[in-house]
Design a protein around this motif. Sequence first.
Motif, PDB file in Angstrom:
ATOM      1  N   ILE A 158      -1.145  -7.897   2.279  1.00  0.00           N
ATOM      2  CA  ILE A 158      -1.288  -8.163   0.856  1.00  0.00           C
ATOM      3  C   ILE A 158      -0.331  -9.265   0.410  1.00  0.00           C
ATOM      4  O   ILE A 158      -0.728 -10.239  -0.245  1.00  0.00           O
ATOM      5  CB  ILE A 158      -1.055  -6.866   0.046  1.00  0.00           C
ATOM      6  CG1 ILE A 158      -2.192  -5.873   0.302  1.00  0.00           C
ATOM      7  CG2 ILE A 158      -0.931  -7.172  -1.443  1.00  0.00           C
ATOM      8  CD1 ILE A 158      -1.928  -4.477  -0.248  1.00  0.00           C
ATOM      9  N   ILE A 159       0.939  -9.136   0.787  1.00  0.00           N
ATOM     10  CA  ILE A 159       1.930 -10.115   0.346  1.00  0.00           C
ATOM     11  C   ILE A 159       1.719 -11.456   1.034  1.00  0.00           C
ATOM     12  O   ILE A 159       1.873 -12.518   0.411  1.00  0.00           O
ATOM     13  CB  ILE A 159       3.354  -9.574   0.585  1.00  0.00           C
ATOM     14  CG1 ILE A 159       3.606  -8.384  -0.346  1.00  0.00           C
ATOM     15  CG2 ILE A 159       4.397 -10.662   0.370  1.00  0.00           C
ATOM     16  CD1 ILE A 159       4.945  -7.699  -0.160  1.00  0.00           C
ATOM     17  N   ALA A 160       1.331 -11.450   2.298  1.00  0.00           N
ATOM     18  CA  ALA A 160       1.099 -12.718   2.998  1.00  0.00           C
ATOM     19  C   ALA A 160      -0.025 -13.511   2.347  1.00  0.00           C
ATOM     20  O   ALA A 160       0.064 -14.734   2.196  1.00  0.00           O
ATOM     21  CB  ALA A 160       0.783 -12.455   4.472  1.00  0.00           C
ATOM     22  N   SER A 161      -1.097 -12.837   1.946  1.00  0.00           N
ATOM     23  CA  SER A 161      -2.194 -13.563   1.308  1.00  0.00           C
ATOM     24  C   SER A 161      -1.768 -14.096  -0.055  1.00  0.00           C
ATOM     25  O   SER A 161      -2.132 -15.218  -0.442  1.00  0.00           O
ATOM     26  CB  SER A 161      -3.426 -12.658   1.168  1.00  0.00           C
ATOM     27  OG  SER A 161      -3.218 -11.623   0.228  1.00  0.00           O
ATOM     28  N   ALA A 162      -0.968 -13.306  -0.798  1.00  0.00           N
ATOM     29  CA  ALA A 162      -0.468 -13.774  -2.088  1.00  0.00           C
ATOM     30  C   ALA A 162       0.461 -14.970  -1.904  1.00  0.00           C
ATOM     31  O   ALA A 162       0.392 -15.945  -2.661  1.00  0.00           O
ATOM     32  CB  ALA A 162       0.264 -12.639  -2.796  1.00  0.00           C
TER      33      ALA A 162
END
Length: 328
Positions: free
Chosen positions: A311-315
């Motif tokens: 989730i954080i990597a895509s954000a």
Amino acid sequence: MAVLVTGGAGYIGSHTVAALRERGEEIIIVDNMQQGHQEALLAGKLYKGDLRDSDFMDVVFGENRIDAVIHFAANSLVGESMKEPGKYYHNNVYGTLCLLEKMKQYNVGSIVFSSTAATYGEPENVPIDEYDRTLPTNAYGETKLAMEKMMKWYDVAHGIKYISLRYFNAAGAHESGAIGEDHSPETHLIPIVLEAALGKRPHISVFGEDYDTPDGTCIRDYIHVSDLADAHVLAVERLRGGADSSVYNLGNGKGFSVKEVIDIARSVTGRDIPAVMEPRRAGDPAVLVASSERARKELGWSPSRNTLEQIIASAWQWHSAHPEGYRK
């Protein structure tokens, strides 16, 4: 036949438009552009206007063969809703009333509603399930619950079937990197943490570290925005198949703490993200996590991007490429 997406130029709406495109759907979008971004639309025919404008909505329904609606259009800031409840009742509740009246007028019998787990208020159980009491603690949650109840009675009176999806925190960005989260003001934890990583904020504030949780900070439910989009599309398909009206929670089932979010963001970004401990905020429960077992069983929803790292990597991919959001 087409799917009408209200609020489709917003964060979750635009990702749902992308998911509908992948399934070859004809997409009609209505957005008054208060929070929407035309640059976020990867498909669809956009009508700029307000649900409360009857003549405008006659054009939308009159020009298109719409058989289902996905309803995102709403104001959604909890703090603002407590200061300006009238704005929230007029836009959220009255706007939904206007939409349902147009659906009745044009014989559109299916609506998927983007609701919120804020309809539950302080949780009785963790994780929360659909049978728990609904007792909102803020005007935003109260308006969403009122919208759900209105849909129930439009089903009873007019046969308009609905599926309401309740969830907490959408996060992440589309795998293409083309669209992501851009709010003004920004109130969501993950983009605020990434703004600190980008140097746009001096630090991230952590409100309370003495909660009854493993690391003392609040635990919240985070779901990848594309998984949420998939759930909305699955709900449309279920209603098209003749299903009865229903309510589903969408959650990851365990949640992540504020400190976990910050630590993983440091790892993903490779940046130092200063954190400053602040006093608790009034009304912040220790743990808010929703059970999605019913949605998995009945909708066939199986989130595939459910680790916090994903989730954080895509954000981060989106925010680092668009440090000013959609603004040039």
